[in-house]
Design a protein around this motif. Sequence first.
Motif, PDB file in Angstrom:
ATOM      1  N   ALA A 165       1.409  -1.261   0.263  1.00 16.80           N
ATOM      2  CA  ALA A 165       0.150  -0.117  -0.039  1.00 16.80           C
ATOM      3  C   ALA A 165       0.699   0.989  -0.080  1.00 16.80           C
ATOM      4  CB  ALA A 165      -0.927   0.317   1.439  1.00 16.80           C
ATOM      5  N   SER A 166       2.062   0.928   0.924  1.00 15.43           N
ATOM      6  CA  SER A 166       2.824   2.287   0.351  1.00 15.43           C
ATOM      7  C   SER A 166       3.381   1.972  -0.036  1.00 15.43           C
ATOM      8  CB  SER A 166       3.815   2.002   2.144  1.00 15.43           C
ATOM      9  OG  SER A 166       4.789   1.363   1.885  1.00 15.43           O
ATOM     10  N   ALA A 167       3.693   1.710  -0.570  1.00 16.68           N
ATOM     11  CA  ALA A 167       5.033   1.562  -2.471  1.00 16.68           C
ATOM     12  C   ALA A 167       3.732   1.929  -3.572  1.00 16.68           C
ATOM     13  CB  ALA A 167       5.447   0.333  -2.563  1.00 16.68           C
ATOM     14  N   LEU A 168       2.158   1.430  -3.348  1.00 14.16           N
ATOM     15  CA  LEU A 168       1.433   1.956  -4.938  1.00 14.16           C
ATOM     16  C   LEU A 168       0.777   3.676  -4.748  1.00 14.16           C
ATOM     17  CD1 LEU A 168      -1.048  -1.289  -4.577  1.00 14.16           C
ATOM     18  CD2 LEU A 168       1.016   0.031  -6.702  1.00 14.16           C
ATOM     19  N   SER A 214      -5.170   5.012  -7.155  1.00 16.25           N
ATOM     20  CA  SER A 214      -6.218   4.748  -5.614  1.00 16.25           C
ATOM     21  C   SER A 214      -6.279   3.702  -5.459  1.00 16.25           C
ATOM     22  CB  SER A 214      -7.691   5.424  -6.302  1.00 16.25           C
ATOM     23  OG  SER A 214      -8.171   4.632  -7.838  1.00 16.25           O
ATOM     24  N   VAL A 215      -5.783   3.714  -4.308  1.00 13.83           N
ATOM     25  CA  VAL A 215      -5.797   2.151  -3.401  1.00 13.83           C
ATOM     26  C   VAL A 215      -6.385   1.861  -2.183  1.00 13.83           C
ATOM     27  CG1 VAL A 215      -4.257   0.427  -1.797  1.00 13.83           C
ATOM     28  CG2 VAL A 215      -3.652   1.944  -4.533  1.00 13.83           C
ATOM     29  N   ALA A 216      -7.843   0.906  -2.133  1.00 12.53           N
ATOM     30  CA  ALA A 216      -8.063   0.812  -0.888  1.00 12.53           C
ATOM     31  C   ALA A 216      -7.207  -0.611  -0.207  1.00 12.53           C
ATOM     32  CB  ALA A 216      -9.816   0.485  -0.624  1.00 12.53           C
ATOM     33  N   LEU A 217      -6.633  -0.800   1.434  1.00 13.91           N
ATOM     34  CA  LEU A 217      -6.567  -1.685   1.820  1.00 13.91           C
ATOM     35  C   LEU A 217      -7.114  -2.559   2.935  1.00 13.91           C
ATOM     36  CD1 LEU A 217      -3.401  -2.496   3.581  1.00 13.91           C
ATOM     37  CD2 LEU A 217      -5.133  -3.339   5.158  1.00 13.91           C
ATOM     38  N   GLU A 270       3.904   0.889  11.270  1.00 17.98           N
ATOM     39  CA  GLU A 270       3.572   2.496  11.244  1.00 17.98           C
ATOM     40  C   GLU A 270       4.130   3.079  10.161  1.00 17.98           C
ATOM     41  OE1 GLU A 270       1.253   5.583  12.696  1.00 17.98           O
ATOM     42  OE2 GLU A 270       0.764   3.243  12.673  1.00 17.98           O
ATOM     43  N   ASP A 271       5.253   2.809   9.992  1.00 15.22           N
ATOM     44  CA  ASP A 271       5.400   4.370   8.662  1.00 15.22           C
ATOM     45  C   ASP A 271       4.734   3.947   7.304  1.00 15.22           C
ATOM     46  OD1 ASP A 271       8.029   5.763   8.414  1.00 15.22           O
ATOM     47  OD2 ASP A 271       8.656   3.987   7.176  1.00 15.22           O
ATOM     48  N   HIS A 272       4.939   2.765   7.043  1.00 14.87           N
ATOM     49  CA  HIS A 272       3.859   1.597   6.067  1.00 14.87           C
ATOM     50  C   HIS A 272       2.351   3.134   6.118  1.00 14.87           C
ATOM     51  CE1 HIS A 272       7.344  -0.577   3.690  1.00 14.87           C
ATOM     52  NE2 HIS A 272       7.740  -1.028   4.808  1.00 14.87           N
ATOM     53  N   LYS A 282       2.989   6.688   5.163  1.00 12.15           N
ATOM     54  CA  LYS A 282       2.942   6.684   4.067  1.00 12.15           C
ATOM     55  C   LYS A 282       2.125   6.688   3.149  1.00 12.15           C
ATOM     56  CE  LYS A 282       5.870   5.869   0.466  1.00 12.15           C
ATOM     57  NZ  LYS A 282       7.360   4.902  -0.148  1.00 12.15           N
ATOM     58  N   ALA A 283       1.269   6.008   3.398  1.00 11.67           N
ATOM     59  CA  ALA A 283      -0.105   5.218   2.596  1.00 11.67           C
ATOM     60  C   ALA A 283      -0.940   6.142   2.486  1.00 11.67           C
ATOM     61  CB  ALA A 283      -0.271   3.625   2.539  1.00 11.67           C
ATOM     62  N   GLU A 284      -1.478   6.503   4.267  1.00 13.76           N
ATOM     63  CA  GLU A 284      -2.474   7.646   4.310  1.00 13.76           C
ATOM     64  C   GLU A 284      -2.148   8.750   4.208  1.00 13.76           C
ATOM     65  OE1 GLU A 284      -5.616   5.439   7.747  1.00 13.76           O
ATOM     66  OE2 GLU A 284      -3.378   6.358   8.037  1.00 13.76           O
ATOM     67  N   ALA A 285      -0.916   8.768   4.066  1.00 12.28           N
ATOM     68  CA  ALA A 285      -0.792  10.364   3.319  1.00 12.28           C
ATOM     69  C   ALA A 285      -0.902  10.873   2.402  1.00 12.28           C
ATOM     70  CB  ALA A 285       0.789  10.683   4.314  1.00 12.28           C
ATOM     71  N   ALA A 286      -0.810   9.630   1.520  1.00 15.08           N
ATOM     72  CA  ALA A 286      -0.878  10.218  -0.016  1.00 15.08           C
ATOM     73  C   ALA A 286      -2.808   9.677  -0.456  1.00 15.08           C
ATOM     74  CB  ALA A 286       0.020   8.744  -0.906  1.00 15.08           C
ATOM     75  N   GLY A 287      -3.136   8.803   0.607  1.00 16.35           N
ATOM     76  CA  GLY A 287      -4.561   8.698  -0.113  1.00 16.35           C
ATOM     77  C   GLY A 287      -4.951   7.678  -0.219  1.00 16.35           C
ATOM     78  N   VAL A 288      -4.374   6.688   0.376  1.00 21.27           N
ATOM     79  CA  VAL A 288      -5.194   5.441   0.666  1.00 21.27           C
ATOM     80  C   VAL A 288      -6.152   5.203   1.723  1.00 21.27           C
ATOM     81  CG1 VAL A 288      -4.589   2.632   1.132  1.00 21.27           C
ATOM     82  CG2 VAL A 288      -2.733   3.724  -0.612  1.00 21.27           C
ATOM     83  N   ASP A 289      -7.263   4.653   0.795  1.00 22.76           N
ATOM     84  CA  ASP A 289      -8.068   4.528   2.075  1.00 22.76           C
ATOM     85  C   ASP A 289      -7.836   3.026   2.782  1.00 22.76           C
ATOM     86  OD1 ASP A 289      -9.463   6.531   1.726  1.00 22.76           O
ATOM     87  OD2 ASP A 289     -10.856   5.300  -0.042  1.00 22.76           O
ATOM     88  N   ILE A 290      -7.345   2.763   4.464  1.00 21.25           N
ATOM     89  CA  ILE A 290      -7.247   1.829   5.361  1.00 21.25           C
ATOM     90  C   ILE A 290      -8.311   1.765   5.998  1.00 21.25           C
ATOM     91  CG2 ILE A 290      -5.790   0.445   6.576  1.00 21.25           C
ATOM     92  CD1 ILE A 290      -3.926   2.501   5.891  1.00 21.25           C
TER      93      ILE A 290
END
Length: 361
Positions: A20-23, A28-31, A143-145, A148-156
């Motif tokens: 998720a953090s790499a994408l 657009s990504v949902a986890l 937590e780092d991942h 990073k993921a949420e800051a770039a718009g990934v929905d978790i």
Amino acid sequence: MASIYDVVIVGGGIAGLSLASALAGKCSVALLEAEQELAFHTSSRSARQLIPSYGPPVVQELTMRTLELLKARDDDAPEPVLTPRSFMLVGDEETVRAEASGNMTPIPHAEALELCPVLKPDSFTAAGLDSGSFGCNAPLLLEDHRQKAEAAGVDIITGARVHSAQRLGSGWEVGAGVEAFQSAVVVNAAGAWADELAVISGVEKLGLQPYRRTAAIVNVQTPLAPQTPMVCAADDSFYFRPEGQQVLISPSEHVPSGAEDAKPYAGDVDKLISVLNSVTTLGIQGTDRSWTGLRTEAADGVPVVGFDAEAKGFFWLAGQGGYGFQTSSAIAELATAIIMGDSPESRTAEQLAAVRWSIRR
């Protein structure tokens, strides 16, 4: 109405979070995570050691790349993920020689005792040392991942157990909890539940097998110095390493299991304590806490990374076995390139591909 994404990742452990953090920022990504918290199962029960000499050659290659990426991360971060901590094999000459590989170097008996003075001299005759091994702050990396993921718009989304998944036109619709999600790609990062997710999705399962691995934190009469290596029996009967003034120990068992929230079996830790008190002067006095995780493996013992052979858009990110953290950044890098269509053909991708024949049981 279904929420629409380019990629839906199922599984919030180290595999899913690192991808998720790499994408993040590329599409657009949902986890989706079934539990109420991320990394609830195996990823929260790691030995927290990255060992370049551990595993088959492709895993060692992925470990070296992961270490390279994490060292670059640490150069720019206030708190490091990595801490140097060597890894030492001990046993008889034949077994150590058979198990030593890659970056491991044979060392004299006296040097092994100097590195780990609590070992009883007559408990082993040979040793190998991987001095390029590192301890890993697993909670910090997870937590780092996430950040990073949420800051770039990934929905978790947690508490979102997948109950349905089907092909719809050119993509997928996934039902999880009370919500629906549509995407072109579904990533199966479900760990011990990866084959179950395949069945739900109408995809042929790969025969991935979870195995139990128990560990405990124990109190000792003789604390290990912080620089003491992680020590592992070459016959896989135990390992131990410093954990502050306590010691982390494991019987290194490899017992098949179903997909479950695994718990220690009664007596396993007590038996291990008896063994360690016979081969060391640790003087283990009692158990502070213990746990069991599941290491899920393909038939050939190599992680599975790539699109399914038959189900278009179904991407396997599974079977990491005991190599999850130590290969995570490299695997996320490779998986991102494949999903985004930027991956040139490579020997590594071929060895991990879900279409390889050696994966079938």
